[in-house]
Design an enzyme around this catalytic site. Structure first.
Site, PDB file in Angstrom:
ATOM      1  N   GLU A 111      -7.497   3.977  -2.492  1.00 26.93           N
ATOM      2  CA  GLU A 111      -8.185   4.131  -1.204  1.00 26.93           C
ATOM      3  C   GLU A 111      -8.437   5.603  -0.913  1.00 26.93           C
ATOM      4  O   GLU A 111      -7.532   6.440  -0.997  1.00 26.93           O
ATOM      5  CB  GLU A 111      -7.324   3.525  -0.096  1.00 26.93           C
ATOM      6  CG  GLU A 111      -7.984   3.450   1.260  1.00 26.93           C
ATOM      7  CD  GLU A 111      -7.078   2.828   2.318  1.00 26.93           C
ATOM      8  OE1 GLU A 111      -6.035   2.251   1.973  1.00 26.93           O
ATOM      9  OE2 GLU A 111      -7.418   2.950   3.501  1.00 26.93           O
ATOM     10  N   LYS A 135     -11.878  -0.776   9.586  1.00 26.13           N
ATOM     11  CA  LYS A 135     -11.025  -0.510  10.754  1.00 26.13           C
ATOM     12  C   LYS A 135     -11.943  -0.582  11.981  1.00 26.13           C
ATOM     13  O   LYS A 135     -12.912   0.180  12.081  1.00 26.13           O
ATOM     14  CB  LYS A 135     -10.387   0.870  10.678  1.00 26.13           C
ATOM     15  CG  LYS A 135      -9.320   1.002   9.608  1.00 26.13           C
ATOM     16  CD  LYS A 135      -8.686   2.381   9.616  1.00 26.13           C
ATOM     17  CE  LYS A 135      -7.571   2.471   8.599  1.00 26.13           C
ATOM     18  NZ  LYS A 135      -6.971   3.829   8.535  1.00 26.13           N
ATOM     19  N   ASP A 157      -3.155   4.762  -1.375  1.00 25.35           N
ATOM     20  CA  ASP A 157      -4.042   5.364  -0.368  1.00 25.35           C
ATOM     21  C   ASP A 157      -3.794   6.868  -0.365  1.00 25.35           C
ATOM     22  O   ASP A 157      -2.686   7.321  -0.099  1.00 25.35           O
ATOM     23  CB  ASP A 157      -3.757   4.790   1.024  1.00 25.35           C
ATOM     24  CG  ASP A 157      -4.768   5.315   2.064  1.00 25.35           C
ATOM     25  OD1 ASP A 157      -4.683   4.874   3.234  1.00 25.35           O
ATOM     26  OD2 ASP A 157      -5.634   6.137   1.717  1.00 25.35           O
ATOM     27  N   LYS A 170       1.280   5.275  -0.038  1.00 22.30           N
ATOM     28  CA  LYS A 170       0.601   6.535   0.257  1.00 22.30           C
ATOM     29  C   LYS A 170       0.897   7.517  -0.869  1.00 22.30           C
ATOM     30  O   LYS A 170       2.057   7.634  -1.312  1.00 22.30           O
ATOM     31  CB  LYS A 170       1.134   7.117   1.569  1.00 22.30           C
ATOM     32  CG  LYS A 170       0.792   6.287   2.775  1.00 22.30           C
ATOM     33  CD  LYS A 170      -0.661   6.403   3.066  1.00 22.30           C
ATOM     34  CE  LYS A 170      -1.027   5.569   4.257  1.00 22.30           C
ATOM     35  NZ  LYS A 170      -2.431   5.768   4.600  1.00 22.30           N
ATOM     36  N   LYS A 184       0.875  -1.186   0.000  1.00 24.65           N
ATOM     37  CA  LYS A 184       0.000   0.000   0.000  1.00 24.65           C
ATOM     38  C   LYS A 184       0.902   1.221   0.000  1.00 24.65           C
ATOM     39  O   LYS A 184       1.704   1.409   0.913  1.00 24.65           O
ATOM     40  CB  LYS A 184      -0.929   0.014   1.204  1.00 24.65           C
ATOM     41  CG  LYS A 184      -1.763   1.293   1.296  1.00 24.65           C
ATOM     42  CD  LYS A 184      -2.983   1.080   2.171  1.00 24.65           C
ATOM     43  CE  LYS A 184      -2.875   1.869   3.462  1.00 24.65           C
ATOM     44  NZ  LYS A 184      -4.145   1.831   4.240  1.00 24.65           N
ATOM     45  N   ASP A 215     -12.313   4.199   3.213  1.00 25.76           N
ATOM     46  CA  ASP A 215     -11.776   4.041   4.573  1.00 25.76           C
ATOM     47  C   ASP A 215     -12.494   5.076   5.437  1.00 25.76           C
ATOM     48  O   ASP A 215     -13.542   4.804   6.009  1.00 25.76           O
ATOM     49  CB  ASP A 215     -10.258   4.244   4.503  1.00 25.76           C
ATOM     50  CG  ASP A 215      -9.584   4.351   5.878  1.00 25.76           C
ATOM     51  OD1 ASP A 215      -8.348   4.435   5.911  1.00 25.76           O
ATOM     52  OD2 ASP A 215     -10.277   4.363   6.907  1.00 25.76           O
TER      53      ASP A 215
HETATM   54  O1  LIG Z   1      -1.365   0.354  10.673  1.00 25.11           O
HETATM   55  C1  LIG Z   1      -0.944   0.280   9.504  1.00 25.11           C
HETATM   56  O2  LIG Z   1       0.012  -0.365   9.138  1.00 25.11           O
HETATM   57  C2  LIG Z   1      -1.674   1.107   8.460  1.00 25.11           C
HETATM   58  C3  LIG Z   1      -1.314   2.528   8.646  1.00 25.11           C
HETATM   59  C4  LIG Z   1      -2.048   3.357   7.654  1.00 25.11           C
HETATM   60  O3  LIG Z   1      -1.928   3.153   6.462  1.00 25.11           O
HETATM   61  C5  LIG Z   1      -2.879   4.419   8.143  1.00 25.11           C
HETATM   62  C6  LIG Z   1      -2.972   4.655   9.471  1.00 25.11           C
HETATM   63  C7  LIG Z   1      -3.728   5.750   9.961  1.00 25.11           C
HETATM   64  C8  LIG Z   1      -4.271   6.618   9.114  1.00 25.11           C
HETATM   65  C9  LIG Z   1      -3.755   6.641   7.781  1.00 25.11           C
HETATM   66  O4  LIG Z   1      -2.516   7.251   7.827  1.00 25.11           O
HETATM   67  C10 LIG Z   1      -3.531   5.277   7.156  1.00 25.11           C
HETATM   68  C11 LIG Z   1      -4.797   4.758   6.518  1.00 25.11           C
HETATM   69  O5  LIG Z   1      -5.589   5.596   6.060  1.00 25.11           O
HETATM   70  O6  LIG Z   1      -5.013   3.547   6.396  1.00 25.11           O
HETATM   71 MG   LIG Z   2      -6.635   4.615   4.567  1.00 23.62          MG
END
Ligand SMILES: O=C(O)CCC(=O)C1=CC=C[C@@H](O)[C@@H]1C(=O)O
Ligand SMILES: [Mg+2]
Length: 370
Positions: free
Chosen positions: A214, A263, A189, A164, A162, A239
């Site tokens: 995402e 989540k 994402d 960012k 994934k 999300d």
């Molecule tokens: O816990 C993990 O490994 C995923 C972390 C992650 O991608 C995220 C954590 C918190 C908020 C965001 O930054 C992002 C998400 O959106 O999924």
């Molecule tokens: Mg996310």
């Protein structure tokens, strides 16, 4: 479950490296561990709200206040809860505050599984012995650092990368990764970094065979996402937009999403997560379990929910060592070289919080006696 005492711990642990997203950077991670005590067992939960409310409206301080002032008193008004499904109903008078609710509800689920001497995965109705996992990689200023991390995680066996993205670090980054690593399972994402005005740029991402994009648009939108999905080949995964099974139903009916990142904290707990899982299964919408940089306690809950059958895509539940020099559980969460986490056979969350390590990282502790 006759809970006699609830304990809240505000924890502070430093991540191995800063975790950057389109909305901010995390390094010193604060979170809340919740404990529900009976004479025989302790159930553990984790509140995933961030220190600063950049991901959602919840924060560590706000969640602590809501648990102390409203949620715990509501739970103590109940002489006994027979099943953790009752926790959501008990806390329903309090609007939203899902991460605070999920921290307590998750602890009740762990307690319930321990009292019935079954793994939490089994108590939730899960049917897997192992789960496929992916890894989430924060925004890297230097593309070579990103390549090095992807190489490292591929070697460690992670089933999906994934990446960012944000304006200025999107098409070129994905194109570079495709050129360097070929057709590896990969997704992006955006954490709401774009608007419909960026539609031409988002369409360029269609050329790279991403598994999904995402949350490209606003954190509280499903209307514009429906417009965007009509014009993208790549599936949109929601999300931040999804806080309940009703949100999921609306998004599915509008065509706003083809994949949902569940989540547990964002949707208010394991019971609501199961409802979203079941609704998506009925509509042929695959789900996966997102992460919030949890400690091993939250990670353990994520592993358990991922054992349900419609969690068919690798999630973000990486091993403990992805984020922590040391985790607060024993054993730590590990990922096999073929990208699997084996689901514990022990009762409850299956990973034992270590009292000395809980104390080591606790910066504030409060006990609530019924
Ligand atoms: O816990 C993990 O490994 C995923 C972390 C992650 O991608 C995220 C954590 C918190 C908020 C965001 O930054 C992002 C998400 O959106 O999924
Ligand atoms: Mg996310």
């Amino acid at each position: 479950m006759k809970v006699e005492k609830i304990v809240l711990r505000k924890m502070s642990m430093q991540l191995k490296a800063p975790f950057r997203t389109s909305f901010g950077t995390q390094l010193q991670k604060q979170f809340i561990v919740s404990e529900v005590h009976t004479k025989e067992h302790i159930g553990y939960g984790e509140c995933v709200a961030m220190t600063v409310p950049l991901y959602s409206e919840e924060s560590v301080g706000g969640a602590w206040h809501v648990m102390e002032e409203f949620l715990i008193p509501l739970l103590f008004e109940q002489s006994e809860l027979r099943h953790p499904d009752e926790v959501t109903a008990c806390l329903a008078p309090i609007r939203r505050n899902n991460m605070a609710k999920a921290a307590l509800e998750g602890a009740y689920w762990d307690l319930f599984a321990k009292q019935n001497d079954v793994p939490l995965a089994k108590a939730l109705g899960g049917n897997k012995t192992a789960i496929e996992v992916g890894v989430s990689i924060g925004i890297e200023e230097n593309i070579d650092d990103l390549y090095r991390l992807v190489e490292q995680y591929l070697q460690q066996g992670y089933r999906r990368m994934k990446i960012k993205i944000k304006p200025g670090k999107d098409v070129q980054v994905i194109a570079g990764l495709r050129q360097r690593f070929g057709n590896i399972p990969m997704m992006a994402d955006a954490n709401s970094a774009y608007t419909l005005e960026d539609i031409d740029l988002l369409k360029e991402l269609d050329d790279f065979g991403l598994m999904m994009i995402e949350q490209p648009l606003a954190h509280d939108d499903i209307i514009d996402h429906a417009q965007l999905q009509k014009q993208l080949k790549t599936p949109i995964c929601l999300d931040e937009s999804i806080h309940s099974v009703e949100d999921a139903r609306h998004a599915i009916e509008l065509g706003s999403t083809k994949v949902i990142n569940i989540k547990i904290g964002r949707v208010g707990g394991l019971t609501e997560s199961k409802k979203i899982h079941d609704l998506c299964q009925k509509h042929g919408i695959p789900v996966w379990c997102g992460g919030m940089l949890e400690s091993g306690i939250g990670r353990a809950h994520n592993i358990a929910i991922t054992s349900l059958p419609n969690f068919t895509l690798p999630g973000d539940t990486a091993g403990s060592s992805r984020y922590w020099m040391e985790d607060i559980i024993k054993p730590e969460v590990t990922v096999s070289h073929d990208g699997l986490i084996h689901i514990p056979a022990e009762a409850g969350i299956g990973y034992e919080p270590v009292p000395e390590l809980l104390d080591k990282y606790t910066i504030q502790k409060q006990e609530f006696i019924r």
